[in-house]
Each structure stands twice: as structure tokens, then as C-alpha cells.
Design an enzyme around this catalytic site. Structure first.
Site, PDB file in Angstrom:
ATOM      1  N   GLU A 266     -93.168 125.873  12.373  1.00  0.00           N
ATOM      2  CA  GLU A 266     -93.958 124.631  12.370  1.00  0.00           C
ATOM      3  C   GLU A 266     -94.463 124.279  10.977  1.00  0.00           C
ATOM      4  O   GLU A 266     -94.713 123.099  10.677  1.00  0.00           O
ATOM      5  CB  GLU A 266     -95.134 124.737  13.346  1.00  0.00           C
TER       6      GLU A 266
ATOM      7  N   CYS B 253     -94.090 133.640  17.018  1.00  0.00           N
ATOM      8  CA  CYS B 253     -94.945 134.755  16.609  1.00  0.00           C
ATOM      9  C   CYS B 253     -95.401 135.553  17.838  1.00  0.00           C
ATOM     10  O   CYS B 253     -94.616 136.294  18.416  1.00  0.00           O
ATOM     11  CB  CYS B 253     -96.123 134.244  15.783  1.00  0.00           C
TER      12      CYS B 253
ATOM     13  N   HIS C 156     -93.175 131.264  11.623  1.00  0.00           N
ATOM     14  CA  HIS C 156     -93.889 130.044  12.009  1.00  0.00           C
ATOM     15  C   HIS C 156     -93.130 128.826  11.481  1.00  0.00           C
ATOM     16  O   HIS C 156     -93.514 128.250  10.451  1.00  0.00           O
ATOM     17  CB  HIS C 156     -95.313 130.056  11.456  1.00  0.00           C
TER      18      HIS C 156
END
Length: 554
Positions: A520, A380, A518
Site C-alpha cells: 500500500e 503483513c 506493505h
């Protein structure tokens, strides 16, 4: 009607209700049940999207673009069910819904009150989120005794009264502190916490007793006697070395059996197979390698702000039996420094963030990684910093910047997204005057990867989907100029309008990749995520002197 397990907490906050609930959910899932989870948060914010990371920690994003509590991240790391905005409800959203109905006239002129209107709306949200599942676990945020939690506690009391014990269970997590001077565990706080619950009409069916050490049988019997809970339902939850081992610990103590018996689910369940969790614990305890990763962020003093990033890095290591040591660095502290803090680091990750504070430190970090051939993974804001670095120092675009930080930049290589298409095909628009809350590009979005690139190699497929949360994006006016200068745009949105992934050519850098999404949020301990696995692998190779390593899987 879905059986519901309500999880409350007492004595102090941050005892780990989310981990405990998710661990039980993973056992029930392993026994063949279709499980979902839900979080009821007592704060008045509509969602955590506009809350400070220093106060609240990470904002976790779901497939449908909901900005939720970080506990939903715990849930998705432990169970296979993908959650949505229905699974995260706040006091703010409840009141917003009720007030909207009142304005429409839905209540036909009635005086709108906490009981029944607020509690009915809470119950409606619970029913909506849990319909169609074999069992649902619902965590009530905060601590019993907090004034903010009372409407939620009243709502779940009503649910139990109407549905009975076969359709609603109360599980209470409480602290049993160890007093070193006395050399003993103290049960009195637990007794008082249960007394507080009972005063509002809730009698726990199960007590989870958090402590530094295992609660002995004598203390469990004492707790059972004074709280009116069965002794076998007083579960010891001591500190453990590996949190992902909690499902194994709760299975050993038979917590799942209490649920099966009370809900009469015996005909629906099989024996629990937790071999995947056992493998995860074994990989954590017996690594074959280790690497040092620097995380250069803006909120490192409150590491919960990067909870999913830290977990995803560890997951990437688990898949290779590699211990990942994290070095947290404040981006602002690196501005103008000699970057010595990044010496002896095997890989650098720059995570997301907002605002100009520390941005130049992130740009400087990208430059260091690029020039010193250190594996770099930007997420990001970390991708935007990498683009600004490349524009300034390679493409000779002096004073290139993001318009988030400098609206007068002569080369705004990162700019505000004014229009984008959602996962459902709808077009959303915004401008500088739009509200902050809920106006970003949010949720799961597909992207197409360029053949022959690092991103395509790591993912192993042409089209992937990742979750997003951002307002600013690569400025398409600079695509050609930056590509001509050597930057590789390896991922784009399906309509080719947004740049999703950038990287450096392999002959320029061994592993330099940055993505706008993102990733994650899609990493789990049992599966990992391709980008994090690839990044940790690259860090291992750097540590080994650039040699290609055979991946050792957990």
C-alpha cells in the site's frame, strides 16, 4: 539555495495542510519543477514508530526504512519524488541530535538553548532535506498557538529574514466556519490566527481558506484587508467531492502563479498539464462497476490507521473504473462468530497489526475466505494469519501460532526475525530484549517471484521491491511441511532466507494471496499497484460469477 514554501495551520487541526501542500506540489511538478516535501512534527517522540495507531494513525514507511507521519503518504501519492527519513523531522529527533552533539562537546562548553542551538538544528535539517530541488514545501505540524510548535516557527522566521521573500514563502491554512443560524461565513477566526502568526514575526504571503462552501469575493476582500495579504493570495478551499481534484481547483485559482512570481521561476516553468489528475477525478465520478471489500483489522475505529490501505484499494478500483466500497470490521468481533458479517462481500483484505488482540479473528477470516472461495489479500499480519490458518486446518499442525502471541506453541510457524540484510547490504540483528523503536525489518527490500504463480502473473516480472515493517516472519523450519500440504511460497527474499509471498494454487482458490510487505505504501492514484489492481479485479470477477473481465482503465 532552494526556494522554500512553509505551510502552517490555524484555528483548528485536521484542516488538510498535507493535502493542500501536496496538491500545490503536484501542480509545480506538472510545470516542470523538481519538487520535494517535508514534514516538521512538534511531538517529542523521535518518530511515530512506537505511537498507538488509535492516537496517531498510520505509520508510513519510506524506501530507506524511516517510520514517518501519514502525511508523507499524502505527499508521495501526489508527487513523483520518493521521500526518505530526511523528509520527516520531529522535535524528539531535533533534541536527540542536539543532545548528542552536546555530549560530544561540539558546542565547546556553550550553554545549549532553544535559540540558537535548537533552531539551528531545525534549519540544518531543512537544508539537508531540500538541497538540489527547484522548490520545496515544508509543512509544520500542529496549529499556530501550540506551545510545541514555537521552535519550528522561530526557525522558519529566521529563514525568511535571512533569505528574503524570493527564497521563502509563508502559506497559512485557516478555517472560515459557516454559521448555519446566521447563514454566513465568519472571518474572525482567520483574522485572529494571522494575528497570532504576526505576533511571532511571521506575515503570511498566501492564505488558504478552508470552508464548507466557496468563500465569496466580498469575504476574500475582507480577509485580505484585515490580514495584510493580497486579495489574489486569499485562496478559497471549499469542501470537494474528490480530494484528488484539489490540484485542479488550486490551479484554477492561480496558486501556482503566486509561487512562480514570488520565487521568480518564470524561466524554469512550462504550462501545467494536469490531464492525469483530470482522468483520476473522472474515473472516481463515473465508475463502470463497483465492489464491496471487507477490511478486517484491529484499529478500524480509527481508520487513519489504515489510510494507505484504503487509498490503495481505491486506486486499484480507479485503474478499472470501479468504485470500491469498504466495509470495516473489527477482527476481535469476528472471533467465535458465524462470520455472517462477511456475507455478500466480493473480497476480503486483512491488513497489518501487532499483538494478540484480534489475531484469532484474522485467522478465522482467512479460513472463511479460503473455504468460501472469496478473494483474499493478506498484508503483513494478514499473511501471518493466513499461514497460521493453513497450518492448523490444512497441514494438521494443531495449535500452530505465531510466537508473538504464544511463545509455547508446539508449531511456531511464525517467529521473530533475529537477523536480516537491509537494502544497503548491512546485516541487522535483534532479540526479544531489543528496544521496540526502530528495530524492525524496515524499508524497501527486493524479492524474487516464482514462475507460474499468481504473484508472478500479477506483478508481470521476476524481481520486485516492496517496503517492509515487521518483526515476525514465516518460520523456515515449516517451509517444506507447508509446501507439501499445498501452500505455494511464491516470493522469497533475494538471499532465499525469508518468505515474502504465499498463495493458494489456482485449482484450490481463484485468488488467495498474502504478502509480508506493505504494498500500500507504493500505490498512487495515477498508477495504482499491481497487487491491489489484481485484487479488485478478482473481486469484480467473483461478483460477476467467476467470469474473466476485460480491464477498463481510467
Amino acid at each position: 539555495m532552494t526556494p522554500l514554501i512553509f505551510v502552517t495551520g490555524g484555528v483548528v487541526s485536521s484542516l488538510g495542510k498535507g493535502i493542500a501542500a501536496a496538491s500545490l506540489a503536484s501542480i509545480l511538478e506538472a510545470r516542470g519543477l523538481k519538487v520535494t516535501m517535508m514534514k516538521l512534527d512538534p511531538y517529542i517522540n523521535v518518530d511515530p514508530g512506537t505511537m498507538s495507531p488509535f492516537q496517531h494513525g498510520e505509520v508510513y514507511v519510506t524506501d530507506d526504512g524511516a517510520e514517518t507521519d501519514l502525511d508523507l503518504g499524502h505527499y508521495e501519492r501526489y508527487v513523483r519524488t520518493r521521500l526518505s527519513r530526511k523528509n520527516s523531522v520531529t522535535t524528539g529527533r531535533i533534541y536527540e541530535n542536539v543532545i548528542r552533539k552536546e555530549r560530544r562537546g561540539d558546542y565547546l562548553g556553550a550553554t545549549v538553548q532553544v535559540i540558537p542551538h535548537i533552531t539551528d538544528e531545525i534549519r540544518r535539517c531543512i537544508d539537508e532535506a531540500t538541497a538540489g530541488f527547484d522548490v520545496a514545501l515544508i509543512e509544520i505540524g500542529g496549529t499556530v498557538g501550540d506551545i510545541e510548535s514555537l521552535p519550528f516557527l522561530e526557525a522558519i522566521r529566521q529563514v525568511r529574514t535571512e533569505r528574503g521573500a524570493e527564497k521563502a514563502m509563508f502559506m497559512h491554512l485557516t478555517l472560515v466556519p459557516y454559521i448555519a443560524a446566521a447563514g454566513e461565513l465568519k472571518t474572525k477566526p482567520t483574522q485572529h490566527s494571522v494575528k497570532e502568526l504576526r505576533s511571532i514575526g511571521i506575515q503570511p504571503d498566501v492564505l488558504l481558506c478552508r470552508s464548507e462552501q466557496a468563500v465569496p469575493d466580498s469575504e476574500r476582500r475582507k480577509i485580505a484587508l484585515f490580514t495584510n495579504v493580497s486579495e489574489r493570495a486569499v485562496i478559497s478551499c471549499p469542501d470537494i467531492d474528490v480530494l484528488y481534484g484539489m490540484p485542479l481547483e488550486l490551479l484554477r485559482q492561480g496558486l501556482d502563479e503566486l509561487v512562480i512570481e514570488q520565487f521568480k521561476l518564470r524561466d524554469k516553468v512550462a504550462a501545467a498539464d494536469l490531464s492525469e489528475w483530470a482522468a483520476v477525478v473522472d474515473a472516481v465520478k463515473h465508475p463502470l462497476d463497483e465492489v464491496n471489500i471487507a477490511v478486517v483489522g484491529k484499529y478500524v475505529d480509527h481508520q487513519d490507521a489504515y489510510k494507505s490501505v484504503a487509498e490503495a484499494l481505491r486506486h486499484g478500483g480507479l485503474r478499472q473504473r470501479t468504485k470500491v466500497n469498504l466495509k470495516w470490521l473489527e477482527a476481535q468481533d469476528l472471533e467465535g462468530s458465524d462470520m455472517s458479517a462477511l456475507q455478500d462481500i466480493d473480497g476480503i483484505l486483512v491488513p497489518g497489526g501487532f499483538g494478540d488482540r484480534g489475531f484469532e479473528g484474522k485467522v478465522q477470516t482467512s479460513k472463511f475466505a479460503r473455504e468460501h472461495k472469496v478473494p483474499y489479500f493478506g498484508i503483513c499480519y494478514g499473511m501471518q494469519a493466513a499461514v497460521v490458518d493453513y497450518a492448523r486446518h490444512v497441514a494438521d499442525l494443531d495449535a500452530a501460532n505465531s510466537t508473538e502471541n504464544d511463545r509455547q506453541s508446539p508449531h511456531p510457524v511464525i517467529g521473530l526475525i533475529t537477523e536480516w540484510r537491509t537494502a544497503t547490504g548491512e546485516v541487522e540483528k535483534r532479540d526479544e530484549k531489543s528496544d521496540l523503536g526502530g528495530t524492525m525489518r524496515l524499508g524497501l527490500q527486493e524479492q524474487r517471484l516464482k514462475p507460474g504463480t499468481l504473484a508472478r502473473e500479477v506483478y508481470g516480472k521476476d524481481v520486485v521491491a516492496e517496503r517492509h515493517r515487521h518483526r515476525y516472519e514465516f518460520n523456515n523450519r515449516y517451509r517444506t511441511q507447508l509446501e507439501d500440504a499445498g501452500l505455494v511460497i511464491s516470493g522469497k527474499s533475494m538471499d532465499d532466507t525469508l518468505v515474502e509471498v504465499v498463495e493458494l494454487p489456482r485449482d484450490m482458490h481463484p485468488w488467495f494471496l498474502a504478502c509480508q510487505a506493505h504494498p500500500e505504501f507504493l500505490s498512487t492514484p495515477r498508477d495504482g499497484h499491481p497487487l491491489f489492481i489484481g485484487f479488485v479485479r478478482a473481486a469484480r470477477e467473483k461478483k460477476a460469477g467467476g467470469k474473466l473481465l476485460k480491464e477498463a482503465r481510467a
